[in-house]
Scaffold this active site. Structure first.
Site, PDB file in Angstrom:
ATOM      1  N   TYR A  56      83.943  74.253   6.051  1.00 46.37           N
ATOM      2  CA  TYR A  56      83.984  75.039   4.762  1.00 46.37           C
ATOM      3  C   TYR A  56      85.474  75.201   4.616  1.00 46.37           C
ATOM      4  O   TYR A  56      85.969  76.129   4.766  1.00 46.37           O
ATOM      5  CB  TYR A  56      83.162  76.217   4.410  1.00 46.37           C
ATOM      6  N   HIS A 119      76.835  72.380  14.288  1.00 47.00           N
ATOM      7  CA  HIS A 119      76.721  71.706  12.941  1.00 47.00           C
ATOM      8  C   HIS A 119      75.775  70.822  12.727  1.00 47.00           C
ATOM      9  O   HIS A 119      74.971  70.623  11.558  1.00 47.00           O
ATOM     10  CB  HIS A 119      78.061  71.495  12.133  1.00 47.00           C
ATOM     11  N   SER A 197      70.769  75.876   1.337  1.00 44.87           N
ATOM     12  CA  SER A 197      70.447  75.008  -0.101  1.00 44.87           C
ATOM     13  C   SER A 197      69.199  75.439  -0.830  1.00 44.87           C
ATOM     14  O   SER A 197      68.332  74.669  -0.965  1.00 44.87           O
ATOM     15  CB  SER A 197      70.761  73.600  -0.066  1.00 44.87           C
ATOM     16  N   LEU A 199      68.134  76.617  -3.202  1.00 43.68           N
ATOM     17  CA  LEU A 199      68.014  76.478  -5.021  1.00 43.68           C
ATOM     18  C   LEU A 199      68.518  75.063  -4.958  1.00 43.68           C
ATOM     19  O   LEU A 199      68.877  74.416  -6.365  1.00 43.68           O
ATOM     20  CB  LEU A 199      69.291  77.151  -5.482  1.00 43.68           C
ATOM     21  N   GLY A 202      71.685  73.669  -6.609  1.00 40.38           N
ATOM     22  CA  GLY A 202      71.705  73.982  -8.090  1.00 40.38           C
ATOM     23  C   GLY A 202      70.801  73.507  -9.004  1.00 40.38           C
ATOM     24  O   GLY A 202      70.631  73.916  -9.919  1.00 40.38           O
TER      25      GLY A 202
END
Length: 312
Positions: A56, A119, A197, A199, A202
């Site tokens: 990130y 990851h 994630s 949601l 988005g």
């Protein structure tokens, strides 16, 4: 906020956490001041678990999160991840892991990482070797708990045989049901699930837009849910879910988070937002109780998740 136990090694966190990827990369322009305010607001409202990764912003996201949490470091758990290169190729070679973890400790400005994840798998390095290096940091007191992300059940079992794995991080939402395949092994080994994630990147935020509204570097340009041949069908799913949310006097995003909390008591979703108001709205989902009938209605609308793969 209620707490949930992840794994059998002592990791206890708030039932809703905070995912910090969007503060550094992936979803349009970021604002550090707003992000720091949002992170601290999350803590004020009861969030104790915060998630970031080397990837990130290649350290910038870790630095921002570390700065935001510095005044309350002893009241929270911080998770980060290693295992990718700037071209998104896997790299879990032992020397690379050691370098990245030491960098993460410096970037976060902390003495110990609460949860360290790989990851994603690296086909060139056996998972036993990867966890062996991760265990070195536990033994040295620099890491408390170990996790895996974006892996498979066989790797989870093999990793757990080397050192207890406390948590799996995987994408899970009404739109993405892949994580459900892991429930048997997680329950057998006593491993928690952190749902990233939640949601649907988005799509379940209540403010989804088609691809042309996002810039070229936005992750949603690459996700099949937004592909022209899938977008309208997925928007229809959103409209039906919104009807349920409105009938309960909650927002779509709150319904989506409440759905995850109701699925299993070892699931912790980590929504991320750079808006303090949105953070507060997300956290309020912890107060929503869904019945079996509510869950059945939602599952009828999206029995297999969204149309098109999640892509990433």
């Amino acid at each position: 906020m209620q707490q949930r136990t992840l794994g059998r090694q002592g990791l206890t966190v708030s039932e809703i956490g905070y995912g910090a990827m969007g503060t550094a990369v992936g979803y349009g322009p970021s604002d550090d001041t707003a992000s720091i305010t949002a992170i601290r607001r999350a803590h004020e409202l009861g969030v104790t678990h915060f998630d970031t990764a080397e990837m990130y912003g290649w350290g910038e996201g870790e630095k921002l999160l570390g700065h935001a949490l510095a005044p309350i470091r002893d009241e929270v758990t911080i998770a980060t991840k290693f295992g990718l290169t700037p071209t998104f190729a896997p790299n879990s070679r032992p020397e690379h892991i050691r370098e990245v973890v030491d960098n993460s400790l410096r970037n976060l400005n902390i003495d110990v990482i609460d949860v360290l994840y790989q990851h994603g798998p690296d086909p060139s390095v056996p998972i036993e070797d990867v966890v062996g290096v991760m265990k070195e940091f536990v033994d040295a007191g620099k890491v408390k708990y170990l996790g895996l992300s974006n892996t498979d059940s066989d790797a989870i079992r093999r990793a757990h045989a080397v050192h207890p794995i406390s948590v799996l991080q995987h994408e899970y939402s009404i739109f993405a049901h892949d994580s459900e395949q892991f429930f048997p092994v997680l329950e057998e080994l006593g491993i928690g699930l952190v749902a990233y994630s939640p949601l649907a990147r988005g799509f379940l935020s209540g403010a989804v837009k088609s691809r042309e509204h996002y810039d070229a570097g936005d992750f949603r340009q690459m996700i099949p849910w937004w592909a022209p041949e899938n977008f309208d069908q997925n928007l229809s799913i959103v409209h039906e879910l919104t009807k349920i949310a409105e009938s309960m006097d909650v927002t779509l995003s709150q319904l989506a988070l409440a759905w995850l909390l109701a699925k299993k008591d070892y699931i912790v979703p980590i929504p991320g937002s750079r808006s303090p108001e949105r953070v507060a709205q997300n956290i309020a989902a912890a107060d929503i109780g869904l019945t079996a009938a509510d869950l059945a209605r939602i599952d009828e609308i999206a029995p297999d998740g969204a149309i098109g793969g999640r892509g990433m």
